[in-house]
Motif scaffolding. Structure first.
Motif, PDB file in Angstrom:
ATOM      1  N   TYR A 134      -7.506  11.458   0.008  1.00 26.49           N
ATOM      2  CA  TYR A 134      -9.430  11.638   0.773  1.00 26.49           C
ATOM      3  C   TYR A 134      -9.433  13.079  -0.816  1.00 26.49           C
ATOM      4  O   TYR A 134      -8.468  13.980  -0.558  1.00 26.49           O
ATOM      5  N   THR A 169       1.100  -1.339   0.046  1.00 26.37           N
ATOM      6  CA  THR A 169       0.048   0.381  -0.043  1.00 26.37           C
ATOM      7  C   THR A 169       0.701   1.242  -0.346  1.00 26.37           C
ATOM      8  O   THR A 169       1.765   1.614   0.943  1.00 26.37           O
ATOM      9  N   HIS A 205     -12.711   4.620   8.311  1.00 26.51           N
ATOM     10  CA  HIS A 205     -11.327   5.077   8.501  1.00 26.51           C
ATOM     11  C   HIS A 205     -10.086   5.134   8.762  1.00 26.51           C
ATOM     12  O   HIS A 205     -10.447   4.236   8.355  1.00 26.51           O
ATOM     13  N   LEU A 206      -9.882   6.045   8.976  1.00 28.06           N
ATOM     14  CA  LEU A 206      -8.105   5.521   8.787  1.00 28.06           C
ATOM     15  C   LEU A 206      -7.855   5.803   9.994  1.00 28.06           C
ATOM     16  O   LEU A 206      -7.987   6.083  10.932  1.00 28.06           O
ATOM     17  N   VAL A 226      -3.206   7.059   1.233  1.00 32.47           N
ATOM     18  CA  VAL A 226      -4.443   6.728   1.385  1.00 32.47           C
ATOM     19  C   VAL A 226      -4.756   8.250   0.732  1.00 32.47           C
ATOM     20  O   VAL A 226      -4.108   9.398   0.873  1.00 32.47           O
ATOM     21  N   ILE A 231      -4.223   5.428  13.312  1.00 32.00           N
ATOM     22  CA  ILE A 231      -2.419   6.804  13.187  1.00 32.00           C
ATOM     23  C   ILE A 231      -2.230   6.066  14.559  1.00 32.00           C
ATOM     24  O   ILE A 231      -3.383   5.975  15.252  1.00 32.00           O
ATOM     25  N   SER A 239       2.098   9.287   2.694  1.00 32.53           N
ATOM     26  CA  SER A 239       1.372   8.076   3.819  1.00 32.53           C
ATOM     27  C   SER A 239      -0.269   8.690   3.556  1.00 32.53           C
ATOM     28  O   SER A 239      -1.398   8.521   3.565  1.00 32.53           O
ATOM     29  N   LEU A 240      -0.643  10.016   3.059  1.00 29.51           N
ATOM     30  CA  LEU A 240      -2.322  10.665   3.003  1.00 29.51           C
ATOM     31  C   LEU A 240      -1.436  11.792   2.017  1.00 29.51           C
ATOM     32  O   LEU A 240      -0.977  12.488   1.598  1.00 29.51           O
ATOM     33  N   PHE A 270     -16.925   4.077   2.926  1.00 27.82           N
ATOM     34  CA  PHE A 270     -15.460   4.453   4.141  1.00 27.82           C
ATOM     35  C   PHE A 270     -15.946   4.460   5.065  1.00 27.82           C
ATOM     36  O   PHE A 270     -16.340   5.020   6.066  1.00 27.82           O
ATOM     37  N   TYR A 289     -14.473  12.646   8.064  1.00 21.15           N
ATOM     38  CA  TYR A 289     -13.251  11.467   7.826  1.00 21.15           C
ATOM     39  C   TYR A 289     -13.169  11.199   8.754  1.00 21.15           C
ATOM     40  O   TYR A 289     -12.292  11.904   9.886  1.00 21.15           O
ATOM     41  N   TYR A 346      -4.525  18.680   8.887  1.00 20.52           N
ATOM     42  CA  TYR A 346      -4.069  17.910   9.163  1.00 20.52           C
ATOM     43  C   TYR A 346      -2.655  17.658   9.946  1.00 20.52           C
ATOM     44  O   TYR A 346      -1.434  16.950  10.399  1.00 20.52           O
ATOM     45  N   ILE A 356     -11.053   9.450  11.863  1.00 17.39           N
ATOM     46  CA  ILE A 356      -9.608   8.677  12.449  1.00 17.39           C
ATOM     47  C   ILE A 356      -8.906   8.652  13.871  1.00 17.39           C
ATOM     48  O   ILE A 356      -9.654   9.274  15.241  1.00 17.39           O
TER      49      ILE A 356
END
Length: 137
Positions: A8, A3, A71-72, A6, A74, A51-52, A69, A116, A20, A118
């Motif tokens: 968004y 991967t 969640h992300l 991600v 961390i 990573s984003l 969707f 979104y 962010y 997290i």
């Protein structure tokens, strides 16, 4: 295979970048994609690669996160320190939870400007980074 990151889609690029970067991400670079659209590539300090990615397409209108969707997640070193830092930056993390019981991971949730979700995760002492097959034995 691996991967890479991600991505968004965001409604307000400046608002999302403030969110962010308050979370700890730093901007690696941006690409102007035409029609006022931008791609902004982020990572956490110390990560070797992106990573984003935040995708801003003003012509597409407001983002609808929808129902597909979830969640992300961390990983954080110390959840209490992270939550204090986020609150001082004006973000509103939720209270600490223990989804695996008192000896499992500690988690807290945060929601970005577009909705979104997290999940912030602190693993118990001695747990390897991330979820592995060992977590299901």
């Amino acid at each position: 295979m691996k991967t890479l990151f991600v991505s968004y889609r965001v409604t307000d690029l400046d608002l999302s970048l403030r969110f962010y970067t308050a979370l700890g991400y730093v901007e690696l670079g941006r690409v102007e994609a035409g029609d006022g659209s931008h791609l902004v590539i982020l990572n956490f300090p110390g990560e070797p690669a992106a990573s984003l990615e935040l995708v801003h397409r003003p012509a597409d209108g407001r983002v609808d996160v929808g129902s597909g969707f979830d969640h992300l997640a961390i990983q954080v070193d110390t959840l209490t320190v992270t939550l204090k830092t986020l609150a001082e930056a004006g973000l509103e993390p939720e209270p600490v939870q223990y989804p695996g019981g008192p000896h499992g991971p500690k988690t807290s949730w945060l929601t970005d400007p577009d909705g979104y979700r997290i999940e912030l995760v602190e693993w118990p002492s001695g747990h390897p980074d991330g979820i592995t097959a060992a977590d299901f034995s």
